[in-house]
Design a protein around this motif. Structure first.
Motif, PDB file in Angstrom:
ATOM      1  N   ARG A  19      -4.273  -0.914 -10.108  1.00  0.00           N
ATOM      2  CA  ARG A  19      -5.212  -1.904 -10.633  1.00  0.00           C
ATOM      3  C   ARG A  19      -4.856  -3.281 -10.065  1.00  0.00           C
ATOM      4  O   ARG A  19      -3.695  -3.646 -10.003  1.00  0.00           O
ATOM      5  CB  ARG A  19      -5.126  -1.930 -12.146  1.00  0.00           C
ATOM      6  N   GLY A  20      -5.870  -4.019  -9.651  1.00  0.00           N
ATOM      7  CA  GLY A  20      -5.666  -5.355  -9.102  1.00  0.00           C
ATOM      8  C   GLY A  20      -5.842  -5.417  -7.604  1.00  0.00           C
ATOM      9  O   GLY A  20      -6.109  -6.471  -7.048  1.00  0.00           O
ATOM     10  N   LEU A  21      -5.666  -4.283  -6.925  1.00  0.00           N
ATOM     11  CA  LEU A  21      -5.896  -4.217  -5.483  1.00  0.00           C
ATOM     12  C   LEU A  21      -7.178  -3.442  -5.219  1.00  0.00           C
ATOM     13  O   LEU A  21      -7.522  -2.525  -5.953  1.00  0.00           O
ATOM     14  CB  LEU A  21      -4.734  -3.530  -4.770  1.00  0.00           C
ATOM     15  N   VAL A  22      -7.854  -3.806  -4.127  1.00  0.00           N
ATOM     16  CA  VAL A  22      -9.107  -3.161  -3.749  1.00  0.00           C
ATOM     17  C   VAL A  22      -9.026  -2.776  -2.276  1.00  0.00           C
ATOM     18  O   VAL A  22      -8.484  -3.516  -1.467  1.00  0.00           O
ATOM     19  CB  VAL A  22     -10.299  -4.128  -3.962  1.00  0.00           C
ATOM     20  N   SER A  23      -9.585  -1.631  -1.957  1.00  0.00           N
ATOM     21  CA  SER A  23      -9.652  -1.197  -0.562  1.00  0.00           C
ATOM     22  C   SER A  23     -11.106  -1.060  -0.136  1.00  0.00           C
ATOM     23  O   SER A  23     -11.777  -0.102  -0.509  1.00  0.00           O
ATOM     24  CB  SER A  23      -8.953   0.150  -0.374  1.00  0.00           C
ATOM     25  N   PRO A  24     -11.610  -2.021   0.659  1.00  0.00           N
ATOM     26  CA  PRO A  24     -12.979  -1.919   1.122  1.00  0.00           C
ATOM     27  C   PRO A  24     -13.168  -0.872   2.230  1.00  0.00           C
ATOM     28  O   PRO A  24     -14.281  -0.476   2.519  1.00  0.00           O
ATOM     29  CB  PRO A  24     -13.282  -3.324   1.645  1.00  0.00           C
ATOM     30  N   LYS A  25     -12.037  -0.431   2.819  1.00  0.00           N
ATOM     31  CA  LYS A  25     -12.152   0.490   3.946  1.00  0.00           C
ATOM     32  C   LYS A  25     -10.812   1.182   4.182  1.00  0.00           C
ATOM     33  O   LYS A  25      -9.759   0.594   3.986  1.00  0.00           O
ATOM     34  CB  LYS A  25     -12.557  -0.311   5.191  1.00  0.00           C
ATOM     35  N   ALA A  26     -10.860   2.445   4.605  1.00  0.00           N
ATOM     36  CA  ALA A  26      -9.663   3.200   4.985  1.00  0.00           C
ATOM     37  C   ALA A  26     -10.063   4.214   6.048  1.00  0.00           C
ATOM     38  O   ALA A  26     -11.238   4.567   6.166  1.00  0.00           O
ATOM     39  CB  ALA A  26      -9.052   3.894   3.782  1.00  0.00           C
ATOM     40  N   GLY A  27      -9.093   4.672   6.804  1.00  0.00           N
ATOM     41  CA  GLY A  27      -9.382   5.659   7.835  1.00  0.00           C
ATOM     42  C   GLY A  27      -8.094   6.196   8.425  1.00  0.00           C
ATOM     43  O   GLY A  27      -6.996   5.872   7.975  1.00  0.00           O
ATOM     44  N   GLU A  61       3.330 -10.739  -7.492  1.00  0.00           N
ATOM     45  CA  GLU A  61       3.387  -9.344  -7.950  1.00  0.00           C
ATOM     46  C   GLU A  61       3.683  -8.403  -6.783  1.00  0.00           C
ATOM     47  O   GLU A  61       3.324  -8.667  -5.641  1.00  0.00           O
ATOM     48  CB  GLU A  61       2.069  -8.927  -8.598  1.00  0.00           C
ATOM     49  N   GLY A  62       4.315  -7.275  -7.113  1.00  0.00           N
ATOM     50  CA  GLY A  62       4.534  -6.204  -6.157  1.00  0.00           C
ATOM     51  C   GLY A  62       3.754  -4.975  -6.596  1.00  0.00           C
ATOM     52  O   GLY A  62       3.650  -4.706  -7.799  1.00  0.00           O
ATOM     53  N   TYR A  63       3.180  -4.269  -5.660  1.00  0.00           N
ATOM     54  CA  TYR A  63       2.330  -3.117  -5.962  1.00  0.00           C
ATOM     55  C   TYR A  63       2.810  -1.895  -5.178  1.00  0.00           C
ATOM     56  O   TYR A  63       3.140  -2.004  -3.994  1.00  0.00           O
ATOM     57  CB  TYR A  63       0.880  -3.412  -5.574  1.00  0.00           C
ATOM     58  N   ASP A  64       2.827  -0.749  -5.832  1.00  0.00           N
ATOM     59  CA  ASP A  64       3.155   0.507  -5.162  1.00  0.00           C
ATOM     60  C   ASP A  64       1.855   1.214  -4.794  1.00  0.00           C
ATOM     61  O   ASP A  64       1.016   1.476  -5.657  1.00  0.00           O
ATOM     62  CB  ASP A  64       3.995   1.405  -6.064  1.00  0.00           C
ATOM     63  N   ILE A  90       4.505   3.181  -0.697  1.00  0.00           N
ATOM     64  CA  ILE A  90       4.923   1.989   0.027  1.00  0.00           C
ATOM     65  C   ILE A  90       4.651   0.765  -0.834  1.00  0.00           C
ATOM     66  O   ILE A  90       3.634   0.705  -1.527  1.00  0.00           O
ATOM     67  CB  ILE A  90       4.246   1.910   1.419  1.00  0.00           C
ATOM     68  N   ARG A  91       5.547  -0.180  -0.822  1.00  0.00           N
ATOM     69  CA  ARG A  91       5.477  -1.380  -1.663  1.00  0.00           C
ATOM     70  C   ARG A  91       4.798  -2.505  -0.905  1.00  0.00           C
ATOM     71  O   ARG A  91       5.048  -2.712   0.277  1.00  0.00           O
ATOM     72  CB  ARG A  91       6.895  -1.799  -2.040  1.00  0.00           C
ATOM     73  N   LEU A  92       3.918  -3.222  -1.604  1.00  0.00           N
ATOM     74  CA  LEU A  92       3.234  -4.384  -1.038  1.00  0.00           C
ATOM     75  C   LEU A  92       3.373  -5.549  -2.008  1.00  0.00           C
ATOM     76  O   LEU A  92       2.999  -5.423  -3.177  1.00  0.00           O
ATOM     77  CB  LEU A  92       1.756  -4.078  -0.797  1.00  0.00           C
ATOM     78  N   LYS A  93       3.916  -6.652  -1.534  1.00  0.00           N
ATOM     79  CA  LYS A  93       4.006  -7.865  -2.344  1.00  0.00           C
ATOM     80  C   LYS A  93       2.862  -8.787  -1.973  1.00  0.00           C
ATOM     81  O   LYS A  93       2.421  -8.831  -0.817  1.00  0.00           O
ATOM     82  CB  LYS A  93       5.335  -8.552  -2.134  1.00  0.00           C
ATOM     83  N   VAL A  94       2.377  -9.518  -2.957  1.00  0.00           N
ATOM     84  CA  VAL A  94       1.287 -10.475  -2.752  1.00  0.00           C
ATOM     85  C   VAL A  94       1.854 -11.865  -2.995  1.00  0.00           C
ATOM     86  O   VAL A  94       2.622 -12.084  -3.943  1.00  0.00           O
ATOM     87  CB  VAL A  94       0.105 -10.183  -3.700  1.00  0.00           C
ATOM     88  N   LYS A  95       1.492 -12.789  -2.116  1.00  0.00           N
ATOM     89  CA  LYS A  95       1.987 -14.160  -2.259  1.00  0.00           C
ATOM     90  C   LYS A  95       0.838 -15.162  -2.092  1.00  0.00           C
ATOM     91  O   LYS A  95      -0.209 -14.817  -1.555  1.00  0.00           O
ATOM     92  CB  LYS A  95       3.084 -14.441  -1.249  1.00  0.00           C
ATOM     93  N   SER A  96       1.069 -16.361  -2.575  1.00  0.00           N
ATOM     94  CA  SER A  96       0.082 -17.426  -2.380  1.00  0.00           C
ATOM     95  C   SER A  96       0.435 -18.171  -1.100  1.00  0.00           C
ATOM     96  O   SER A  96       1.513 -17.997  -0.542  1.00  0.00           O
ATOM     97  CB  SER A  96       0.060 -18.373  -3.583  1.00  0.00           C
ATOM     98  N   LYS A  97      -0.490 -19.010  -0.653  1.00  0.00           N
ATOM     99  CA  LYS A  97      -0.260 -19.755   0.604  1.00  0.00           C
ATOM    100  C   LYS A  97       0.921 -20.668   0.522  1.00  0.00           C
ATOM    101  O   LYS A  97       1.379 -21.172  -0.374  1.00  0.00           O
ATOM    102  CB  LYS A  97      -1.498 -20.559   0.974  1.00  0.00           C
ATOM    103  N   VAL A 105       8.374  -0.616   2.672  1.00  0.00           N
ATOM    104  CA  VAL A 105       7.820  -1.901   2.267  1.00  0.00           C
ATOM    105  C   VAL A 105       6.996  -2.474   3.411  1.00  0.00           C
ATOM    106  O   VAL A 105       7.465  -2.555   4.544  1.00  0.00           O
ATOM    107  CB  VAL A 105       8.945  -2.905   1.894  1.00  0.00           C
ATOM    108  N   TRP A 106       5.759  -2.867   3.094  1.00  0.00           N
ATOM    109  CA  TRP A 106       4.915  -3.571   4.058  1.00  0.00           C
ATOM    110  C   TRP A 106       5.192  -5.067   3.962  1.00  0.00           C
ATOM    111  O   TRP A 106       5.590  -5.567   2.898  1.00  0.00           O
ATOM    112  CB  TRP A 106       3.442  -3.367   3.732  1.00  0.00           C
ATOM    113  N   PRO A 107       4.896  -5.823   5.018  1.00  0.00           N
ATOM    114  CA  PRO A 107       4.961  -7.286   4.909  1.00  0.00           C
ATOM    115  C   PRO A 107       3.953  -7.765   3.859  1.00  0.00           C
ATOM    116  O   PRO A 107       2.906  -7.158   3.666  1.00  0.00           O
ATOM    117  CB  PRO A 107       4.549  -7.770   6.300  1.00  0.00           C
TER     118      PRO A 107
END
Length: 103
Positions: A51-59, A76-79, A96-103, A16-18
Motif C-alpha cells: 500500500r502506498g506504491l503504484v505501478s503504472p506499468k510492468a514487463g 519510508e521503506g517498502y518491500d 527487494i527493498r525500496l526507500k522513498v526520499k524527498s528532494k 535493495v534498489w536505489p
C-alpha cells in the motif's frame, strides 16, 4: 532518469534498489540471469507492491523483470516482491527493498 538495475546473484537473501523520490515515477529492473537454468527464460513476471506504491506499468524480457513505480512516503521503506515463472516451469521469487526520499 536512468533505469535502476539489480543483478540477482545466487543465494542472495536481501536486495535493495536505489531510493526513489516521492514525486517521480522510476523504472526498476531485476536481472534474473544468474538464477535461471541454462537455456531457460522468464515467461511471466508479477510484482506485488505494498500500500502506498503504484505501478503504472510492468514487463519482462527473457532475463529481466521491469516495474515502473510511483508514490510512497518520504522516509519510508517498502518491500516489493517479484515472482517469475520460467519457460521450463520453475517458479522463483525475490523480495527487494525500496526507500522513498524527498528532494
Amino acid at each position: 532518469m536512468p533505469v535502476r538495475t539489480f543483478v540477482l546473484p545466487q543465494g542472495l537473501v536481501r536486495a535493495v534498489w536505489p531510493a526513489k523520490l516521492t514525486d517521480e515515477t522510476a523504472d526498476y529492473e531485476l536481472d534474473w540471469s544468474a538464477r535461471l537454468a541454462e537455456g531457460d527464460a522468464i515467461e511471466a513476471s508479477t510484482f506485488e507492491l505494498p500500500r502506498g506504491l503504484v505501478s503504472p506499468k510492468a514487463g519482462n524480457t527473457d532475463k529481466v523483470a521491469t516495474v515502473w513505480i510511483s508514490g510512497g512516503e518520504a522516509g519510508e521503506g517498502y518491500d516489493i516482491r517479484n515472482r517469475i515463472k520460467t519457460r521450463a516451469g520453475a517458479a522463483l521469487e525475490q523480495t527487494i527493498r525500496l526507500k522513498v526520499k524527498s528532494k
